[in-house]
Design a protein around this motif. Sequence first.
Motif, mmCIF file in Angstrom:
data_model
loop_
_atom_site.group_PDB
_atom_site.id
_atom_site.type_symbol
_atom_site.label_atom_id
_atom_site.label_comp_id
_atom_site.label_asym_id
_atom_site.label_seq_id
_atom_site.Cartn_x
_atom_site.Cartn_y
_atom_site.Cartn_z
ATOM 1 N N MET A 16 0.856 -1.187 0.000
ATOM 2 C CA MET A 16 0.000 0.000 0.000
ATOM 3 C C MET A 16 0.892 1.237 0.000
ATOM 4 O O MET A 16 2.102 1.142 0.278
ATOM 5 C CB MET A 16 -0.960 -0.014 1.183
ATOM 6 C CG MET A 16 -0.380 0.308 2.524
ATOM 7 S SD MET A 16 -1.705 0.357 3.802
ATOM 8 C CE MET A 16 -0.761 0.953 5.195
ATOM 9 N N PRO A 17 0.354 2.415 -0.298
ATOM 10 C CA PRO A 17 1.180 3.627 -0.350
ATOM 11 C C PRO A 17 1.769 3.983 1.016
ATOM 12 O O PRO A 17 1.246 3.591 2.062
ATOM 13 C CB PRO A 17 0.195 4.714 -0.810
ATOM 14 C CG PRO A 17 -0.908 3.963 -1.486
ATOM 15 C CD PRO A 17 -1.023 2.678 -0.742
ATOM 16 N N GLN A 18 2.862 4.732 0.986
ATOM 17 C CA GLN A 18 3.486 5.174 2.230
ATOM 18 C C GLN A 18 2.656 6.276 2.882
ATOM 19 O O GLN A 18 1.798 6.895 2.251
ATOM 20 C CB GLN A 18 4.900 5.681 1.952
ATOM 21 C CG GLN A 18 4.960 6.900 1.057
ATOM 22 C CD GLN A 18 6.385 7.303 0.707
ATOM 23 O OE1 GLN A 18 7.341 6.706 1.189
ATOM 24 N NE2 GLN A 18 6.547 8.324 -0.118
ATOM 25 N N ALA A 19 2.934 6.522 4.171
ATOM 26 C CA ALA A 19 2.210 7.531 4.939
ATOM 27 C C ALA A 19 2.339 8.899 4.291
ATOM 28 O O ALA A 19 3.381 9.249 3.741
ATOM 29 C CB ALA A 19 2.748 7.583 6.367
ATOM 30 N N CYS A 79 -13.591 3.099 3.309
ATOM 31 C CA CYS A 79 -12.933 1.783 3.241
ATOM 32 C C CYS A 79 -12.690 1.373 1.792
ATOM 33 O O CYS A 79 -11.624 0.831 1.456
ATOM 34 C CB CYS A 79 -13.797 0.732 3.940
ATOM 35 S SG CYS A 79 -13.874 0.895 5.733
ATOM 36 N N GLY A 80 -13.682 1.640 0.926
ATOM 37 C CA GLY A 80 -13.549 1.255 -0.471
ATOM 38 C C GLY A 80 -12.447 1.999 -1.188
ATOM 39 O O GLY A 80 -11.668 1.408 -1.955
ATOM 40 N N HIS A 81 -12.354 3.310 -0.973
ATOM 41 C CA HIS A 81 -11.267 4.082 -1.584
ATOM 42 C C HIS A 81 -9.914 3.592 -1.105
ATOM 43 O O HIS A 81 -8.963 3.474 -1.891
ATOM 44 C CB HIS A 81 -11.430 5.570 -1.247
ATOM 45 C CG HIS A 81 -12.480 6.261 -2.051
ATOM 46 N ND1 HIS A 81 -13.146 7.381 -1.608
ATOM 47 C CD2 HIS A 81 -12.990 5.991 -3.276
ATOM 48 C CE1 HIS A 81 -14.010 7.774 -2.529
ATOM 49 N NE2 HIS A 81 -13.938 6.950 -3.549
ATOM 50 N N THR A 82 -9.825 3.295 0.198
ATOM 51 C CA THR A 82 -8.546 2.868 0.762
ATOM 52 C C THR A 82 -8.131 1.509 0.227
ATOM 53 O O THR A 82 -6.985 1.314 -0.199
ATOM 54 C CB THR A 82 -8.625 2.825 2.299
ATOM 55 O OG1 THR A 82 -9.033 4.105 2.784
ATOM 56 C CG2 THR A 82 -7.279 2.479 2.905
ATOM 57 N N CYS A 83 -9.064 0.554 0.212
ATOM 58 C CA CYS A 83 -8.683 -0.790 -0.246
ATOM 59 C C CYS A 83 -8.366 -0.806 -1.731
ATOM 60 O O CYS A 83 -7.645 -1.688 -2.208
ATOM 61 C CB CYS A 83 -9.769 -1.811 0.094
ATOM 62 S SG CYS A 83 -11.111 -1.954 -1.095
ATOM 63 N N SER A 84 -8.878 0.180 -2.476
ATOM 64 C CA SER A 84 -8.542 0.277 -3.895
ATOM 65 C C SER A 84 -7.068 0.579 -4.103
ATOM 66 O O SER A 84 -6.536 0.396 -5.211
ATOM 67 C CB SER A 84 -9.394 1.359 -4.570
ATOM 68 O OG SER A 84 -10.762 1.021 -4.539
ATOM 69 N N LEU A 85 -6.407 1.044 -3.056
ATOM 70 C CA LEU A 85 -4.986 1.364 -3.118
ATOM 71 C C LEU A 85 -4.144 0.371 -2.304
ATOM 72 O O LEU A 85 -3.044 0.676 -1.878
ATOM 73 C CB LEU A 85 -4.759 2.789 -2.624
ATOM 74 C CG LEU A 85 -5.467 3.877 -3.447
ATOM 75 C CD1 LEU A 85 -5.339 5.242 -2.778
ATOM 76 C CD2 LEU A 85 -4.905 3.916 -4.868
ATOM 77 N N VAL A 86 -4.702 -0.813 -2.079
ATOM 78 C CA VAL A 86 -3.971 -1.911 -1.428
ATOM 79 C C VAL A 86 -3.892 -3.059 -2.426
ATOM 80 O O VAL A 86 -4.911 -3.503 -2.957
ATOM 81 C CB VAL A 86 -4.672 -2.375 -0.136
ATOM 82 C CG1 VAL A 86 -3.963 -3.589 0.449
ATOM 83 C CG2 VAL A 86 -4.702 -1.239 0.886
ATOM 84 N N SER A 87 -2.675 -3.526 -2.673
ATOM 85 C CA SER A 87 -2.453 -4.564 -3.672
ATOM 86 C C SER A 87 -2.123 -5.890 -3.007
ATOM 87 O O SER A 87 -1.351 -5.943 -2.042
ATOM 88 C CB SER A 87 -1.300 -4.151 -4.596
ATOM 89 O OG SER A 87 -0.849 -5.239 -5.373
#
Length: 570
Positions: A364-367, A388-396
């Motif tokens: 996921m992106p850095q802080a 939650c949806g926006h955040t998980c979209s940026l978790v691979s």
Amino acid sequence: MAFRSNTLAGNESKIVTNPTSSAIYFHPEAYTTAGPKLMGRNAAGESFLRGYLAYGKTNEFWVQVQHIDHGKSFAHAVSSAGRTEQVKAVDKNSLGGLAEAGTVYHPGPGIGIHAWQRAHYGHANWSLCGITHTTASAGAMDSIAELLTAPVQPWDAVICTSNAVKDNVMRILQAQTDYLVQRTGATRMVLPQLPVIPLGIHTSDFVYTEDQKAAARAAVNADAKTHVVLFMGRLSFHAKAHPLAMYQALEIAAQALPKDERIVLIECGWHANDFISKAYVDAAQEACSSVRVITLDGRKAEDRLTAWASADVFCSLSDNIQETFGIVPIEAMAAGIPVVVSDWDGYKDTVRDGIDGYRIPTVMPQAGLGTDLALRHALDVDTYDMYCGHTCSLVSVDVAASAKAFSALFASQELRWKMGEAGRFRARQAYDWAVIIPQYETLWAQLAEIRNGNRAFITSLPNPWPARMDPFAAFANYPTELLTANTKLTLARSDAVQALTRWRALAMVNFAKHVIPSDAECDIVLTALVNGPQTAGTLIQALPAERQPFVFRALVWMLKLNVLKLADHA
């Protein structure tokens, strides 16, 4: 088994004599999966209560309830579990009784408000113990931040269900500390204990006979050449586990299989609505057309049995910040099923990579790159689901590594058996409630030791709950003068007794029953004034000591009804 409501009230309390005694903060909705909206916390609460009643070591059960009927519901649960110990209930009218229980277990992290409520009775009279579930919601994050400003004590605790969530809790607390230091110059912060204790399961629930397995595989039309992969849980791409990585990985693995072998994916759960249901169907058709996908209703016991008993491999590639622990991989391990899970949150603690199954790398992106997401959520631009949806979209989740794990398991029955048995043993040894409940009770005993060791050093403040101050302190500048022990009072009329009887019969007077003294107490006051004015302090001397403060303030009520008057103003 007997049930009674505890009658301790006011500031009355007792020192705990049984350090393993504890009260359960009980609302039926939090401990059942039968409600209209089934969430992970409901399943965890129901499982905990069953475990506590099975393995808890106590000679009496205490329960804190909002309504006394909830206490009866708890007592029924105790009886149904075969326990015969007495159940003692405490509600808001008898809160001081919790001092006898010693510790109160709350099924969430928000113990701050309960610390404020305890303040009136004394911070050291009992301990509070909460637990983390999701920590991503605004309410949960506020509850955690409040631990630094509410009168939470070192003899309180918030159980963190995984090391990952403890790190999250500590980051929130550190950010709140930074704010308070800058804002107030604070130099001392008081924290509760933050032990890591995992959630538990009943491992015996996940033992299936060969006949059950055969029947389950027949129900999903899976022969010996079919590899059955199971996902169990809420079917929510935005708030649980985005399935696209799993679909793609299964398609890659399917293409590498011998031509006479095939894959069936069982998704056992429930969709929140038709839009989400269609989204799953469309994504599966696009990403894993070689895989037969079956959807079972995870709210039905018979469908869960079919799912667990038929599965060769379990998969949960969670990528969502609302997850903190993740119970289903442990359930799969208890069933002897090898697991393929993401290297994420609590899965890092529970699944041993290469032993119980495989943990798939995540990125996921850095802080510093998500402040806009946090702000949109904070300002209600985005709902919690969208946050939650926006955040998980940026978790691979690594698709190639997932496919490799599936292929390895599909290729070797021996590997599946070896990993399944390792997981089964680990689930029994580390995650059965028979192992977890004693950890809770050890924690509660430790909190009692800390509490009793610090009792002598607690200083009581005149206003222990500043935002809920005594109204006669908060509004002390409103009246012309205050009633004191030296205030002289006299009868306002010769028929005072008869007048008081008439006035107190009025609905606009007797509605305030909590502050009205008894007829006998009123007679004592009025009789004492027959011979002339007396000070307020003198008027109450004939009353029992525990009633004197109550009747003293009620002298103003008698002034209000013009039964008494200020002698100096006569």
